[in-house]
Design a protein around this motif. Sequence first.
Motif, PDB file in Angstrom:
ATOM      1  N   PRO A  87      11.271  11.043  -6.680  1.00 14.16           N
ATOM      2  CA  PRO A  87      10.410   9.880  -6.902  1.00 14.16           C
ATOM      3  C   PRO A  87      10.027   9.239  -5.569  1.00 14.16           C
ATOM      4  O   PRO A  87      10.841   9.188  -4.647  1.00 14.16           O
ATOM      5  N   HIS A  88       8.823   8.772  -5.470  1.00 11.33           N
ATOM      6  CA  HIS A  88       8.330   8.210  -4.215  1.00 11.33           C
ATOM      7  C   HIS A  88       7.336   7.098  -4.527  1.00 11.33           C
ATOM      8  O   HIS A  88       6.415   7.270  -5.326  1.00 11.33           O
ATOM      9  N   TYR A  89       7.512   5.960  -3.893  1.00  9.45           N
ATOM     10  CA  TYR A  89       6.569   4.854  -4.013  1.00  9.45           C
ATOM     11  C   TYR A  89       6.415   4.262  -2.620  1.00  9.45           C
ATOM     12  O   TYR A  89       7.406   3.971  -1.953  1.00  9.45           O
ATOM     13  N   GLN A  90       5.180   4.142  -2.168  1.00 12.30           N
ATOM     14  CA  GLN A  90       4.934   3.636  -0.821  1.00 12.30           C
ATOM     15  C   GLN A  90       3.586   2.939  -0.784  1.00 12.30           C
ATOM     16  O   GLN A  90       2.666   3.290  -1.523  1.00 12.30           O
ATOM     17  N   ALA A  91       3.465   1.971   0.112  1.00 13.08           N
ATOM     18  CA  ALA A  91       2.197   1.264   0.307  1.00 13.08           C
ATOM     19  C   ALA A  91       1.751   1.429   1.746  1.00 13.08           C
ATOM     20  O   ALA A  91       2.568   1.461   2.671  1.00 13.08           O
ATOM     21  N   LYS A  92       0.441   1.550   1.936  1.00 13.03           N
ATOM     22  CA  LYS A  92      -0.160   1.612   3.270  1.00 13.03           C
ATOM     23  C   LYS A  92      -1.267   0.561   3.296  1.00 13.03           C
ATOM     24  O   LYS A  92      -2.124   0.549   2.410  1.00 13.03           O
ATOM     25  N   ARG A  93      -1.234  -0.289   4.278  1.00 12.64           N
ATOM     26  CA  ARG A  93      -2.212  -1.382   4.357  1.00 12.64           C
ATOM     27  C   ARG A  93      -3.156  -1.197   5.538  1.00 12.64           C
ATOM     28  O   ARG A  93      -2.784  -0.675   6.573  1.00 12.64           O
ATOM     29  N   SER A  94      -4.385  -1.635   5.305  1.00 13.31           N
ATOM     30  CA  SER A  94      -5.382  -1.696   6.365  1.00 13.31           C
ATOM     31  C   SER A  94      -6.084  -3.044   6.217  1.00 13.31           C
ATOM     32  O   SER A  94      -5.855  -3.750   5.245  1.00 13.31           O
ATOM     33  N   PRO A  95      -6.947  -3.401   7.152  1.00  9.34           N
ATOM     34  CA  PRO A  95      -7.653  -4.681   7.021  1.00  9.34           C
ATOM     35  C   PRO A  95      -8.518  -4.771   5.751  1.00  9.34           C
ATOM     36  O   PRO A  95      -8.700  -5.856   5.207  1.00  9.34           O
ATOM     37  N   ARG A  96      -9.025  -3.635   5.248  1.00  9.26           N
ATOM     38  CA  ARG A  96      -9.922  -3.666   4.088  1.00  9.26           C
ATOM     39  C   ARG A  96      -9.266  -3.344   2.754  1.00  9.26           C
ATOM     40  O   ARG A  96      -9.796  -3.672   1.714  1.00  9.26           O
ATOM     41  N   PHE A  97      -8.126  -2.657   2.764  1.00  9.54           N
ATOM     42  CA  PHE A  97      -7.540  -2.220   1.503  1.00  9.54           C
ATOM     43  C   PHE A  97      -6.031  -2.052   1.604  1.00  9.54           C
ATOM     44  O   PHE A  97      -5.457  -2.060   2.692  1.00  9.54           O
ATOM     45  N   GLU A  98      -5.420  -1.891   0.446  1.00 12.76           N
ATOM     46  CA  GLU A  98      -4.021  -1.515   0.340  1.00 12.76           C
ATOM     47  C   GLU A  98      -3.966  -0.283  -0.546  1.00 12.76           C
ATOM     48  O   GLU A  98      -4.563  -0.257  -1.623  1.00 12.76           O
ATOM     49  N   LEU A  99      -3.288   0.747  -0.082  1.00 13.99           N
ATOM     50  CA  LEU A  99      -3.131   1.974  -0.853  1.00 13.99           C
ATOM     51  C   LEU A  99      -1.707   2.035  -1.370  1.00 13.99           C
ATOM     52  O   LEU A  99      -0.752   1.928  -0.601  1.00 13.99           O
ATOM     53  N   LEU A 100      -1.568   2.195  -2.682  1.00 16.32           N
ATOM     54  CA  LEU A 100      -0.265   2.374  -3.312  1.00 16.32           C
ATOM     55  C   LEU A 100      -0.155   3.826  -3.733  1.00 16.32           C
ATOM     56  O   LEU A 100      -1.052   4.356  -4.399  1.00 16.32           O
ATOM     57  N   VAL A 101       0.922   4.476  -3.336  1.00 13.46           N
ATOM     58  CA  VAL A 101       1.159   5.878  -3.668  1.00 13.46           C
ATOM     59  C   VAL A 101       2.387   5.934  -4.557  1.00 13.46           C
ATOM     60  O   VAL A 101       3.443   5.417  -4.201  1.00 13.46           O
ATOM     61  N   ASN A 102       2.231   6.531  -5.722  1.00 13.15           N
ATOM     62  CA  ASN A 102       3.330   6.626  -6.674  1.00 13.15           C
ATOM     63  C   ASN A 102       3.464   8.073  -7.124  1.00 13.15           C
ATOM     64  O   ASN A 102       2.564   8.620  -7.757  1.00 13.15           O
ATOM     65  N   ARG A 103       4.563   8.676  -6.788  1.00  9.86           N
ATOM     66  CA  ARG A 103       4.873  10.037  -7.239  1.00  9.86           C
ATOM     67  C   ARG A 103       6.069   9.895  -8.164  1.00  9.86           C
ATOM     68  O   ARG A 103       7.213  10.042  -7.770  1.00  9.86           O
ATOM     69  N   ASN A 104       5.808   9.543  -9.415  1.00  7.02           N
ATOM     70  CA  ASN A 104       6.879   9.191 -10.336  1.00  7.02           C
ATOM     71  C   ASN A 104       7.594  10.392 -10.936  1.00  7.02           C
ATOM     72  O   ASN A 104       8.697  10.273 -11.434  1.00  7.02           O
ATOM     73  N   SER A 105       6.957  11.537 -10.927  1.00  3.82           N
ATOM     74  CA  SER A 105       7.582  12.754 -11.449  1.00  3.82           C
ATOM     75  C   SER A 105       6.930  13.953 -10.776  1.00  3.82           C
ATOM     76  O   SER A 105       5.934  13.820 -10.081  1.00  3.82           O
ATOM     77  N   GLU A 106       7.481  15.115 -11.012  1.00 11.09           N
ATOM     78  CA  GLU A 106       6.983  16.320 -10.341  1.00 11.09           C
ATOM     79  C   GLU A 106       5.488  16.576 -10.568  1.00 11.09           C
ATOM     80  O   GLU A 106       4.774  16.847  -9.625  1.00 11.09           O
ATOM     81  N   PRO A 107       4.978  16.483 -11.794  1.00  5.68           N
ATOM     82  CA  PRO A 107       3.560  16.834 -11.929  1.00  5.68           C
ATOM     83  C   PRO A 107       2.586  15.716 -11.589  1.00  5.68           C
ATOM     84  O   PRO A 107       1.404  15.970 -11.470  1.00  5.68           O
ATOM     85  N   ASN A 108       3.045  14.485 -11.425  1.00  4.28           N
ATOM     86  CA  ASN A 108       2.106  13.362 -11.270  1.00  4.28           C
ATOM     87  C   ASN A 108       2.094  12.769  -9.876  1.00  4.28           C
ATOM     88  O   ASN A 108       3.132  12.520  -9.276  1.00  4.28           O
ATOM     89  N   LEU A 109       0.893  12.491  -9.391  1.00  2.00           N
ATOM     90  CA  LEU A 109       0.677  11.745  -8.161  1.00  2.00           C
ATOM     91  C   LEU A 109      -0.400  10.713  -8.468  1.00  2.00           C
ATOM     92  O   LEU A 109      -1.479  11.067  -8.966  1.00  2.00           O
ATOM     93  N   ILE A 110      -0.104   9.456  -8.196  1.00  5.56           N
ATOM     94  CA  ILE A 110      -1.064   8.386  -8.442  1.00  5.56           C
ATOM     95  C   ILE A 110      -1.358   7.680  -7.120  1.00  5.56           C
ATOM     96  O   ILE A 110      -0.437   7.267  -6.409  1.00  5.56           O
ATOM     97  N   LEU A 111      -2.637   7.546  -6.794  1.00  6.48           N
ATOM     98  CA  LEU A 111      -3.102   6.822  -5.623  1.00  6.48           C
ATOM     99  C   LEU A 111      -3.944   5.660  -6.125  1.00  6.48           C
ATOM    100  O   LEU A 111      -4.917   5.875  -6.847  1.00  6.48           O
ATOM    101  N   ALA A 112      -3.572   4.443  -5.767  1.00  6.13           N
ATOM    102  CA  ALA A 112      -4.330   3.261  -6.179  1.00  6.13           C
ATOM    103  C   ALA A 112      -4.780   2.523  -4.944  1.00  6.13           C
ATOM    104  O   ALA A 112      -3.950   2.041  -4.157  1.00  6.13           O
TER     105      ALA A 112
END
Length: 116
Positions: A87-112
């Motif tokens: 499992p992996h959850y991480q955020a990356k910030r820039s001046p214009r946006f915030e990217l949330l990365v969620n890899r909650n299980s083996e087959p799924n990757l979510i980028l918000a």
Amino acid sequence: MTVDGAMRFVEVTLPGTRDQLSAGVGQPTRDRRDEVGHVVCRVKLHDGLTRPLRRALARDGCLGPVLKTGERAALRDWLTGVDLSPPHYQAKRSPRFELLVNRNSEPNLILALNAR
């Protein structure tokens, strides 16, 4: 195409794979309908999270069109280099946006990607 409130989603099978991509865009508020406040990508992987897929998500995929050229390169490099083993959850910030990365299980990757 499906609609869920202010979000619009489309689901496709990626060419040459069995991987499924769901991409969604949303408006920040009802009175700002001409702006994009959220971009969501969900990939259901059958063949693993490959390096070319990581690059494509930041360059041509659902995140690419809302990013500036420098942002695309920085995000592509970051996604290519970060360990996204579940499992992996991480955020990356820039001046214009915030990217949330969620890899909650083996087959799924979510980028918000959320506008700041």
